[in-house]
Scaffold this active site. Structure first.
Site, short mmCIF file in Angstrom:
data_model
loop_
_atom_site.label_atom_id
_atom_site.label_comp_id
_atom_site.label_asym_id
_atom_site.label_seq_id
_atom_site.Cartn_x
_atom_site.Cartn_y
_atom_site.Cartn_z
N HIS A 29 48.80 76.32 79.84
CA HIS A 29 48.45 76.40 78.23
C HIS A 29 49.35 77.62 77.79
O HIS A 29 49.94 77.63 76.84
CB HIS A 29 47.20 76.66 78.21
CG HIS A 29 46.80 76.89 76.90
ND1 HIS A 29 46.30 78.32 76.28
CD2 HIS A 29 46.47 76.30 75.85
CE1 HIS A 29 45.94 78.24 75.07
NE2 HIS A 29 46.10 76.85 74.39
N MET A 76 81.17 90.89 99.19
CA MET A 76 81.89 90.84 100.19
C MET A 76 82.77 92.17 100.29
O MET A 76 82.65 92.93 99.56
CB MET A 76 82.93 89.47 100.28
CG MET A 76 82.09 88.36 100.77
SD MET A 76 83.07 87.13 100.70
CE MET A 76 83.79 86.93 98.88
N GLY A 93 80.82 92.05 94.59
CA GLY A 93 80.38 93.20 95.31
C GLY A 93 79.65 92.52 96.50
O GLY A 93 79.18 93.31 97.40
N LYS A 135 90.73 85.32 92.82
CA LYS A 135 91.63 86.58 92.91
C LYS A 135 93.08 86.17 93.26
O LYS A 135 94.03 86.35 92.78
CB LYS A 135 91.07 87.75 93.65
CG LYS A 135 91.92 89.10 93.68
CD LYS A 135 91.44 90.12 94.70
CE LYS A 135 90.19 90.63 94.34
NZ LYS A 135 90.08 91.86 93.82
N ARG A 162 90.85 87.85 85.63
CA ARG A 162 89.84 86.80 85.87
C ARG A 162 89.10 86.65 84.42
O ARG A 162 89.09 87.26 83.60
CB ARG A 162 89.03 87.04 86.80
CG ARG A 162 87.94 88.29 86.70
CD ARG A 162 87.04 88.56 87.66
NE ARG A 162 86.35 89.87 87.83
CZ ARG A 162 85.98 90.55 88.53
NH1 ARG A 162 85.78 89.97 89.84
NH2 ARG A 162 85.51 91.80 88.52
N ARG A 182 91.49 92.57 100.65
CA ARG A 182 90.35 92.25 100.04
C ARG A 182 89.76 90.75 99.98
O ARG A 182 90.76 89.79 100.29
CB ARG A 182 90.65 92.49 98.23
CG ARG A 182 90.96 93.78 97.98
CD ARG A 182 91.35 93.73 96.38
NE ARG A 182 92.36 94.82 96.18
CZ ARG A 182 91.91 95.87 95.57
NH1 ARG A 182 90.63 96.08 95.14
NH2 ARG A 182 92.65 96.82 95.19
N SER A 215 57.91 57.26 74.21
CA SER A 215 58.08 58.54 74.31
C SER A 215 57.41 59.20 75.97
O SER A 215 56.35 58.97 76.21
CB SER A 215 57.51 59.28 73.22
OG SER A 215 57.68 60.92 73.68
N TYR A 254 66.52 60.46 72.01
CA TYR A 254 66.24 61.51 71.49
C TYR A 254 65.50 62.50 72.67
O TYR A 254 64.75 61.84 73.35
CB TYR A 254 65.67 61.77 70.23
CG TYR A 254 64.17 61.37 70.31
CD1 TYR A 254 63.08 62.37 70.48
CD2 TYR A 254 63.78 59.98 69.86
CE1 TYR A 254 61.89 61.72 70.49
CE2 TYR A 254 62.54 59.46 69.79
CZ TYR A 254 61.53 60.55 70.19
OH TYR A 254 60.10 60.20 70.21
N CYS A 273 59.28 63.89 75.26
CA CYS A 273 58.60 65.17 74.59
C CYS A 273 57.86 66.03 75.61
O CYS A 273 57.05 66.82 75.18
CB CYS A 273 57.47 64.53 73.60
SG CYS A 273 56.23 63.39 74.22
C1 PEP Z 1 53.48 65.24 78.63
O1 PEP Z 1 52.62 64.70 79.14
O2 PEP Z 1 54.65 65.52 79.10
C2 PEP Z 1 53.10 65.64 77.22
C3 PEP Z 1 54.30 66.00 76.53
O3 PEP Z 1 52.01 65.67 76.80
P1 PEP Z 1 50.78 67.13 76.81
O4 PEP Z 1 51.77 68.15 77.74
O5 PEP Z 1 50.23 67.32 75.90
O6 PEP Z 1 50.05 66.25 78.16
#
Ligand code: PEP
Ligand code: MG
Length: 898
Positions: A479, A105, A103, A25, A361, A94, A789, A876, A856
């Site tokens: 899951h 202070m 909000g 401010k 701001r 202020r 991976s 990647y 992954c």
């Molecule tokens: C992992 O373990 O990070 C993975 C991609 O395989 P999953 O989650 O299927 O075990």
């Protein structure tokens, strides 16, 4: 240190770049002043003073003299004197931190009103009512902020001084038949001030000070102290704001929007913060002080035609009522946006037809608005492409990709429970407790929320049919979370306050019981669960040209590739639309839950010997070939990483008596015999048991079948003139010998399929790196594998020794106690798990500098983690289809941050 920074009359000691010292401010008030914008003069006491005060419980020696000096400058500009009987100056005090803490202070307005200055102000303003209205506001704020909170007087809930004074005000209105504050007369207000003062004395055992200077220093100290107030401390904990920054204090000449006709106050945005449209947008109230707009006691008027809403209906706009002032305000908002090169949130006051700016701001905005503004500002030439990309937060993309709860309604709803935010967006529906019910209710046209302790692959059909999934157990890689995220479906997991009775079809939580059919709403982006139905706001990405433009820009900047985790052609196609450049993980096990296949799968698992197993496996081969054909085709010519069977086998075993009976029949064995075989498969620790490549080593025929299905599908596509690119991936490898064993089988199947078909094709064989030992021996593995991976889900599980499926039971305690800064299954633990990732990359590339490396695990869609993977030199990341845009943006930002 320079403790005090003056601004006023076109000159300022500080500027916008001094945020750390002057707070947001103060820095912007200084900047606006230098820009020649009308700002009431004042000064900022720096955050350094706050830190000094916190350390020494005292101010630096020369502070009082410095404050007196700059106050003189303010007095000169205003032609008024602080504490003067004839022509008194009033000031506001202020807070203003480096990062906005809305909000959290304190503020005290109208400081300087005393029995000595009141008559002078009445004389000058010729408005007794206005003066006593200002006085009662000062008394209330001062008693609350300075005399109660800063003095650490803890009154019981609802018994605070502000509540007491508010009640007295209400009583006074009732007695005088007034429906709002404005209807109270000068006499009423004067009487009110006297009652306020005696109540304060009775309650706080202290007199409201009748001296301007005492009020000023009381207010300054209270604002500094409010940095360590409860609210502020917990806000900083949530927002990760360091506690040692301190706040600045801004003292500024008061200007009044409540001095009668020709006075007003308002707040505005230089563009619409909800839609992003380039329209000046805001609200104002004639004859009011700023707090009245915020408090929402009166419906504010629209600033202009474009700001007109349902509520503000036919109320006159500022443009209509004060056209000259509106033109000035419009010029200033343009100037400010052009200067700051971003949408500004501004506050203004009009005193006797004179416009004053009180704040500017960077304005907060939702995801839709953020994207539109950033893209349009590039097109207007206001900012460059790099700035555009840094302007949008990756989470803001999430907002626009899923239906979200109506924010206004959500804000007013009571939270029933909080779990982990596992799948984005909002969902609202009737509660069901089994997957079958979810499916059948859905078929009857009902919207349902599936509530389970946890889900298993057998629930997938019901999960699919539900608006949202809510579980009481499990973590971010459980899951339910994996499946929901894959579909972009709303999901909250690990909501441990829920106790669920599937038998009685009811759940109870924090004293509330809900039954099947009751309505429930889930916010999968925050983890909050609400009773009843909250309406949703829908999205249509195809109709959003700004989103498309932004995505194109990400591709100009980023170096990190973005693939997707998908195991069906439909998901693959969706991910391509979002810009995925291949599949980084196709989990083959998800393909076996189809009712037609599960029986063959079960036969395979409980087979007595190789012969029996092969028979069952051959039933699966055509199905797998069809799956791989579909996915390779959807992605061609981009690569598709197909992982061999990974999960513990017991996941596929029959649970229900009728399933057992059917399987015994299929296998032509007795129920007892089947029971024994199943018992033999039982494991104490399935996550660390017979899974991953261990399956393919015990049962090489499974690897053979899967490799054959992949290569036969590949041949078929090659014959159709497509360019499929399969990458076969071996899971859960801990030693190079395991990999060599599996690779031999895969290569030999490839050779056979090439020979049989007389067709050549390309393929790679690589491995997941998801065990600590794989990281430690990555140099050996890299000699044999064509790609890596990282499976950071299992790697996190095995590095921490935290079960992926059970972390929900203790994670809340760990977060609360700050033993963990965040859920390590959601955002990579850079120090621990990350060190192993880096080790794996280094060792792998030492042997093979060109080794292609991806990730992954679920972290592939988390912006913080993506930055880490970028910095670690990965090629990647791979994430669920709905996170692909987020990953593209995060990857571009990671590159730009370098
Ligand atoms: C992992 O373990 O990070 C993975 C991609 O395989 P999953 O989650 O299927 O075990
Ligand atoms: Mg894994």
């Amino acid at each position: 240190m320079k403790p005090v920074y003056f601004f006023g009359g076109g000159k300022a000691d500080g500027s916008a770049s001094d945020k750390n010292l002057l707070g947001g401010k103060g820095a912007n008030l200084a900047e606006m002043t230098t820009l020649g914008i009308p700002v009431p003069p004042g000064f900022t006491i720096s955050t350094e003073v706050c830190r000094h005060y916190m350390e020494h419980d005292n101010y630096p020696d020369n502070l009082e003299r410095q404050v007196r000096d700059v106050l003189n400058q303010v007095e000169n500009i205003m032609g008024q004197t602080f504490g003067d009987a004839e022509n008194p100056l009033l000031v506001s005090v202020r807070s203003g931190a480096r990062q906005s803490m809305p909000g959290m202070m304190e503020t005290v307005l109208n400081v300087g009103l005393t029995s000595k200055t009141i008559p002078g102000l009445i004389e000058k303003s010729n408005d007794e009512r206005f003066v006593y209205d200002a006085y009662r506001r000062l008394i209330t704020m001062y008693a609350d902020v300075v005399m109660e909170k800063a003095a650490v007087i803890e009154l019981s809930e609802g018994k605070g001084i502000r509540e007491k004074l508010d009640k007295i005000l209400e009583k006074m209105k009732k007695q005088n038949g007034a429906t709002n504050d404005a209807e109270l007369s000068a006499k009423n207000l004067k009487e009110l001030c006297d009652i306020f003062k005696s109540t304060i004395k009775d309650t706080l055992k202290n007199e409201f000070p009748d001296d301007s200077n005492t009020q000023l220093w009381g207010s300054i100290t209270a604002v500094f102290k409010s940095w360590n107030g409860k609210r502020a401390v917990s806000y900083r904990n949530i927002e990760n704001i360091p506690h040692d920054w301190g706040t600045a204090v801004n003292i500024q000449a008061m200007v009044f929007g409540n001095m009668g006709d020709g006075c007003a106050t308002g707040v505005a945005f230089t563009r619409n913060p909800a839609t992003g449209e380039n329209n000046f947008y805001g609200e104002w109230l004639p004859n009011a002080q700023g707090e009245d707009v915020v408090a929402g006691l009166r419906t504010p008027n629209p600033l202009n035609q474009m700001s007109r809403s349902h509520e503000s209906g036919s109320l006159p706009s500022l443009e209509e009522m004060m056209p000259d002032i509106y033109v000035k305000l419009d010029a200033i908002q343009n100037q400010l946006e052009y200067h700051y090169k971003d949408m500004q949130d501004i506050e203004f006051t009009i005193q006797n037809e004179r416009l004053w700016m009180l704040q500017t701001r960077v304005g907060k905005r939702n995801g839709t608005a953020a994207i539109r503004m950033a893209v349009e500002m590039t097109e207007e030439g206001l900012i460059d492409e790099q700035t555009t990309l840094m302007r949008v937060k990756p989470e803001q993309l999430d907002e626009i990709m899923h239906p979200m709860l109506d924010m206004e309604v959500e804000k007013q709803s009571k939270v029933l429970a909080i779990g982990l935010p596992a799948g984005p967006g909002g969902g609202s529906g009737q509660i069901v407790f089994t997957a079958d019910d979810a499916e059948s209710w859905h078929k009857d046209g009902k919207r349902v929320i599936l509530v389970r302790s946890e889900t298993s692959p057998e629930d997938v059909h019901g999960m699919y049919a539900s608006e949202a999934i809510l579980t009481s157990r499990g973590g971010m890689t459980s899951h339910a979370a994996l499946v929901a995220r894959g579909w972009g479906k709303c999901c909250v997991v690990g909501c441990s306050d829920l106790s669920i009775s599937t038998q009685e079809k009811s759940l109870s939580v924090n004293g509330t019981t809900l039954n099947e059919g009751d309505w429930l709403t889930v916010n999968g982006s925050s983890g909050k669960v609400y009773p009843g139905a909250i309406p949703l706001k829908d999205v249509n990405l195809n109709k959003n040209p700004y989103f498309k433009k932004l995505m194109e820009m990400t591709d100009h900047q980023r170096k990190l590739g973005v693939r997707t985790n998908a195991d069906s052609p439909a998901d693959a196609i969706k991910a391509r639309e979002f810009g995925a450049e291949g599949i980084g993980l196709c989990r083959t096990e998800h393909m076996f839950f189809d009712p037609k296949r599960i029986s063959a799968m079960r036969e395979m698992i409980v087979a007595e010997d190789e012969n029996e197993r092969r028979k069952a496996i051959m039933k699966l081969l055509p199905h797998q070939k069809k799956d791989f054909y579909g996915i390779l085709k959807a992605m061609a010519p981009h690569p598709v990483t197909i992982r061999l069977l990974d999960p513990p086998l017991h996941e596929f075993l029959p649970q229900e008596p009728d399933q057992m009976e059917q399987l015994a029949k299929d296998l032509d064995i007795s129920a007892n015999e089947l029971k024994m075989r199943i018992e033999n498969l039982h494991e104490q620790n399935p996550m660390l048991g017979h899974r991953g490549c261990r399956l393919g080593i015990s049962y090489p025929e499974i690897t053979e079948m899967q490799a054959r299905a992949i290569f036969e599908a590949t041949v078929q596509l090659v014959l159709e003139n497509m360019s499929p690119l399969p990458e076969v991936m071996v899971p859960l490898v801990g030693s190079v010998a395991e990999f060599i064993h599996q690779r031999k089988i895969i290569d030999s199947e490839a050779l056979k399929v090439k020979d049989e078909s007389g067709t050549q094709f390309k393929y790679l064989v690589g491995t997941m790196i998801e065990l600590p030992r794989a990281c430690a021996t990555a140099d050996q593995i890299a000699k044999e594998a064509q790609f890596f991976s990282f499976g950071t889900n299992d790697l996190t599980q095995t590095v921490f020794g935290f079960s992926r499926d059970d972390i929900g039971g203790f994670l809340p305690d760990y977060l609360e106690e700050k033993i963990l800064p965040h859920d390590p299954f959601q955002s990579i633990d850079q120090n621990g798990v990350g060190t192993l990732v880096k080790m794996g990359v280094e060792k792998g590339r030492d042997v093979n500098p060109k080794l292609k490396i991806g990730i992954c695990g679920e972290h592939g869609g988390d912006p913080e983690s993506i930055r880490f993977f970028h910095d670690s030199g990965l090629n990647y990341v791979s994430c669920s289809p709905f996170r692909v845009p987020i990953a593209r943006l995060a990857a571009a930002q990671a590159q730009l941050q370098n």
